[in-house]
Design an enzyme around this catalytic site. Structure first.
Site, PDB file in Angstrom:
ATOM      1  N   ASP A 252      -4.032  -8.539   9.392  1.00 59.66           N
ATOM      2  CA  ASP A 252      -3.508  -7.190   9.619  1.00 59.66           C
ATOM      3  C   ASP A 252      -4.475  -6.343  10.421  1.00 59.66           C
ATOM      4  O   ASP A 252      -5.625  -6.701  10.593  1.00 59.66           O
ATOM      5  CB  ASP A 252      -3.384  -6.476   8.278  1.00 59.66           C
ATOM      6  CG  ASP A 252      -2.181  -6.944   7.503  1.00 59.66           C
ATOM      7  OD1 ASP A 252      -2.134  -6.640   6.326  1.00 59.66           O
ATOM      8  OD2 ASP A 252      -1.293  -7.594   8.093  1.00 59.66           O
ATOM      9  N   LYS A 274       0.567  -4.187  11.425  1.00 62.87           N
ATOM     10  CA  LYS A 274       1.656  -3.216  11.412  1.00 62.87           C
ATOM     11  C   LYS A 274       1.038  -1.838  11.386  1.00 62.87           C
ATOM     12  O   LYS A 274       0.031  -1.610  10.755  1.00 62.87           O
ATOM     13  CB  LYS A 274       2.505  -3.375  10.155  1.00 62.87           C
ATOM     14  CG  LYS A 274       3.410  -4.558  10.205  1.00 62.87           C
ATOM     15  CD  LYS A 274       4.178  -4.658   8.926  1.00 62.87           C
ATOM     16  CE  LYS A 274       3.248  -5.104   7.843  1.00 62.87           C
ATOM     17  NZ  LYS A 274       3.639  -5.190   6.540  1.00 62.87           N
ATOM     18  N   GLY A 306      -7.570  -4.925   1.262  1.00 63.43           N
ATOM     19  CA  GLY A 306      -7.533  -4.521  -0.145  1.00 63.43           C
ATOM     20  C   GLY A 306      -7.040  -5.631  -1.041  1.00 63.43           C
ATOM     21  O   GLY A 306      -7.470  -6.772  -0.933  1.00 63.43           O
ATOM     22  N   ILE A 310      -1.168  -4.742  -4.074  1.00 58.42           N
ATOM     23  CA  ILE A 310      -1.140  -3.277  -4.189  1.00 58.42           C
ATOM     24  C   ILE A 310      -0.767  -2.709  -2.825  1.00 58.42           C
ATOM     25  O   ILE A 310      -1.551  -2.793  -1.876  1.00 58.42           O
ATOM     26  CB  ILE A 310      -2.495  -2.723  -4.677  1.00 58.42           C
ATOM     27  CG1 ILE A 310      -2.780  -3.276  -6.082  1.00 58.42           C
ATOM     28  CG2 ILE A 310      -2.484  -1.193  -4.677  1.00 58.42           C
ATOM     29  CD1 ILE A 310      -4.041  -2.788  -6.725  1.00 58.42           C
ATOM     30  N   MET A 387      -1.892   5.587   2.252  1.00 52.27           N
ATOM     31  CA  MET A 387      -1.040   5.852   3.422  1.00 52.27           C
ATOM     32  C   MET A 387      -0.585   7.306   3.487  1.00 52.27           C
ATOM     33  O   MET A 387       0.555   7.593   3.862  1.00 52.27           O
ATOM     34  CB  MET A 387       0.191   4.928   3.416  1.00 52.27           C
ATOM     35  CG  MET A 387      -0.182   3.481   3.645  1.00 52.27           C
ATOM     36  SD  MET A 387       1.230   2.382   3.607  1.00 52.27           S
ATOM     37  CE  MET A 387       1.226   1.853   1.904  1.00 52.27           C
ATOM     38  N   GLY A 416     -13.283   3.829   4.360  1.00 51.94           N
ATOM     39  CA  GLY A 416     -14.089   3.598   3.162  1.00 51.94           C
ATOM     40  C   GLY A 416     -14.737   2.224   3.150  1.00 51.94           C
ATOM     41  O   GLY A 416     -14.108   1.239   3.536  1.00 51.94           O
TER      42      GLY A 416
HETATM   43  N1  SAH Z   1      -3.308  -3.551  -0.042  1.00 53.43           N
HETATM   44  C1  SAH Z   1      -4.196  -2.478   0.354  1.00 53.43           C
HETATM   45  C2  SAH Z   1      -3.445  -1.242   0.730  1.00 53.43           C
HETATM   46  C3  SAH Z   1      -2.585  -1.371   1.941  1.00 53.43           C
HETATM   47  S1  SAH Z   1      -1.790   0.134   2.349  1.00 53.43           S
HETATM   48  C4  SAH Z   1      -5.191  -2.205  -0.779  1.00 53.43           C
HETATM   49  O1  SAH Z   1      -5.056  -2.717  -1.881  1.00 53.43           O
HETATM   50  O2  SAH Z   1      -6.147  -1.474  -0.517  1.00 53.43           O
HETATM   51  C5  SAH Z   1      -2.861   0.792   3.578  1.00 53.43           C
HETATM   52  C6  SAH Z   1      -3.553   2.017   3.072  1.00 53.43           C
HETATM   53  O3  SAH Z   1      -4.663   1.668   2.265  1.00 53.43           O
HETATM   54  C7  SAH Z   1      -4.140   2.884   4.164  1.00 53.43           C
HETATM   55  O4  SAH Z   1      -3.163   3.723   4.729  1.00 53.43           O
HETATM   56  C8  SAH Z   1      -5.160   3.676   3.391  1.00 53.43           C
HETATM   57  O5  SAH Z   1      -4.564   4.690   2.655  1.00 53.43           O
HETATM   58  C9  SAH Z   1      -5.667   2.631   2.409  1.00 53.43           C
HETATM   59  N2  SAH Z   1      -6.892   1.978   2.906  1.00 53.43           N
HETATM   60  C10 SAH Z   1      -7.045   0.678   3.177  1.00 53.43           C
HETATM   61  N3  SAH Z   1      -8.326   0.417   3.563  1.00 53.43           N
HETATM   62  C11 SAH Z   1      -8.976   1.583   3.523  1.00 53.43           C
HETATM   63  C12 SAH Z   1     -10.309   1.989   3.789  1.00 53.43           C
HETATM   64  N4  SAH Z   1     -11.224   1.101   4.193  1.00 53.43           N
HETATM   65  N5  SAH Z   1     -10.631   3.292   3.632  1.00 53.43           N
HETATM   66  C13 SAH Z   1      -9.714   4.179   3.233  1.00 53.43           C
HETATM   67  N6  SAH Z   1      -8.450   3.859   2.955  1.00 53.43           N
HETATM   68  C14 SAH Z   1      -8.069   2.588   3.089  1.00 53.43           C
END
Ligand code: SAH
Length: 480
Positions: A252, A274, A306, A310, A387, A416
């Site tokens: 991704d 995406k 992540g 989730i 998001m 982050g």
């Molecule tokens: N599956 C992922 C989330 C995917 S949705 C998880 O568990 O973290 C994507 C959203 O995750 C982004 O829009 C943001 O809100 C958050 N996100 C993912 N990586 C991030 C990061 N390094 N710093 C801040 N927000 C993050």
């Protein structure tokens, strides 16, 4: 990469060494170990030559090298007493098109010498591209302790089997799998224990099994792996193991280079990123692609930012796999809310502040109207919004409209756990404006709740890069 790492065959070829001191002696030793004929030019040879000065492939010439000494040589080393001599040697070598290394003078070098761990025929070379040879040596020392000396024996043993495996397993994919299974399994243990006879019997059995598997047709599998929020150190051992096994990786936008570099180098990379407004590949196509690649017999790594379960739509992807009876594994990852909170010094729960933490996404089919506000605006609760950056003004307005104190603290953590992480702290009333002024463009995690005030206390102890560069201002005094 500043230098191209390669292993050079110098056996039965000449290597020229200029100098008679310790460094020259080490260069001679290593060239002799690699099977070269060594011509060493020095008035006299120092004490460090005592073990090799009678070596049949070492020739000592007590004079300065001349241009014709370099003809046909594979490599040249200069480790003379004076810079002037080093320069002369380098010039002569270069004039004869012989790659040259000059000790401690990177500007004169065509190649540099790595620190090595020698488990011949297995050799590990480590280099810092000249930036910090001591660091390279420290890494080498770590590797020394990690690689039992029997690895050399294992490599030789595998080498003896190579042709047989090549002849009996036609599919390169199956060969690789065979080797990965055997080199990391009981066969390797037997070789380490010195029982090569038993190892050979086992290899034969494994080879027969692999042949039978090849005849029956192959099926691949899918690894749905959470890669965490960005810092490569946050991935799990299991994730790393599967990343090292994959034939192809689908990744991704949220997956950074630091993490992609940990995937097996030969794996094919497919970007299926995406964006909220730009669907490069619809979810259905990703699922179909996973199915197709696995059916081709590939080990498919689906790498997700992540945690895959989730807000990652991991569930939808494996539903298709289950329908097609394709084997899969799911590996959890550090979700962005945990990663961001830890690296920003904001605990998500705390006895004095919040007994629960809600993970919500503000990016639903119909936007934020989908949220269950009664559940969200509860006291003593932290809300972590995924998001939500693009609709932050609407989001904060909605919080206010549902009766949340305008002074309620909010932190927004951008990128982050990655280099360039930024954190802005404000209130539900002013955070949207602050974030707009700072020009955040994501990914960003929004953390709402009085736990945010703890950052004042906790973030000062975090290393600079994890605390972010926007420091909190003021303290929260309001109540919910
Ligand atoms: N599956 C992922 C989330 C995917 S949705 C998880 O568990 O973290 C994507 C959203 O995750 C982004 O829009 C943001 O809100 C958050 N996100 C993912 N990586 C991030 C990061 N390094 N710093 C801040 N927000 C993050």
């Amino acid at each position: 990469m500043d230098y191209l790492p390669i292993f050079r065959d110098v056996s039965e070829r000449t290597v020229v060494v200029a100098g008679g001191g310790t460094v020259a002696a080490r260069r001679c030793e290593i060239a002799l170990r690699a099977g070269a004929f060594v011509k060493v030019f020095a008035e006299e040879l120092g004490d460090d030559f005592r073990d090799i000065h009678e070596h049949p492939r070492l020739q000592h010439l007590p004079r300065c090298p001349r241009p014709d000494d370099f003809e046909g040589a594979a490599l040249a080393y200069a480790a003379c007493r004076s810079e002037e001599d080093d320069r002369r040697v380098a010039e002569m070598a270069r004039a004869a098109s012989v790659p040259v290394n000059v000790a401690d003078r990177p500007e004169l070098c065509d190649f540099i010498m790595p620190s090595i761990v020698d488990r011949s025929p297995m050799v590990v070379a480590v280099s810092s591209s000249g930036a910090s040879p001591i660091l390279a040596r420290m890494i080498r020392a770590k590797l020394e302790t990690m690689l039992p000396s029997a690895y050399g024996r294992l490599a030789r043993f595998a080498g003896d089997f190579r042709d047989r495996v090549m002849a009996r397993l036609k599919n390169p994919e199956n060969r690789r799998r065979f080797w990965e299974r055997t080199l990391d399994g009981p066969m390797a243990s037997l070789v380490f224990a010195g029982d090569e006879q038993a190892a050979e019997t086992l290899m034969e059995r494994e080879l027969e099994a692999a042949e039978a598997e090849e005849r029956s047709g192959i099926t691949g599998e899918v690894y749905l792996v959470g890669a965490g929020p960005g810092d490569p150190d946050l991935i799990t051992f299991k994730a790393l193991r599967l990343m090292q096994k994959a034939d192809v990786v689908l990744y991704d936008r949220l997956i950074g280079d630091g993490i992609l570099n940990l995937v097996r180098r030969e794996a094919e990379r497919i970007y299926v990123g995406k964006r909220p407004d730009d669907h490069t590949l619809p979810q259905e196509s990703i699922s179909e692609m996973l199915v197709r690649l696995a059916k081709e017999g590939k080990r498919v790594l689906r790498l997700k930012g992540g945690d895959p379960f989730i807000f990652g739509r991991g569930g939808e992807e494996i539903e298709r796999l289950a329908e097609e009876c394709i084997p899969f594994q799911v590996v959890p990852g550090v979700t962005a809310a945990s990663g961001c909170s830890a690296y920003a010094g904001i605990p998500l729960t705390h006895r004095d502040h919040a007994q629960s933490c809600l993970f919500v996404t503000a990016h639903g089919r119909n936007g934020i109207v989908d949220l269950d506000w009664k559940q969200i605006v509860r006291p003593r609760q932290t809300v972590a919004v995924y998001m939500g950056l693009r609709i932050l003004p609407e989001l904060t307005d909605a919080f206010l409209a549902h009766g949340v104190d305008p002074d309620m603290p909010v932190a927004v953590v951008e990128k982050g756990t990655r280099p360039g992480q930024r954190v802005i702290v404000g209130t539900i009333a002013d955070i949207a404006e602050k974030v707009r002024e700072a020009g955040f463009n994501g990914p960003a995690m929004i953390i709402i709740g009085t736990v945010v005030t703890l950052r004042n206390k906790l973030s000062w102890y975090l290393p600079e890069e994890s605390a972010g560069d926007v420091r909190p201002e003021g303290r929260f005094t309001g109540t919910l």
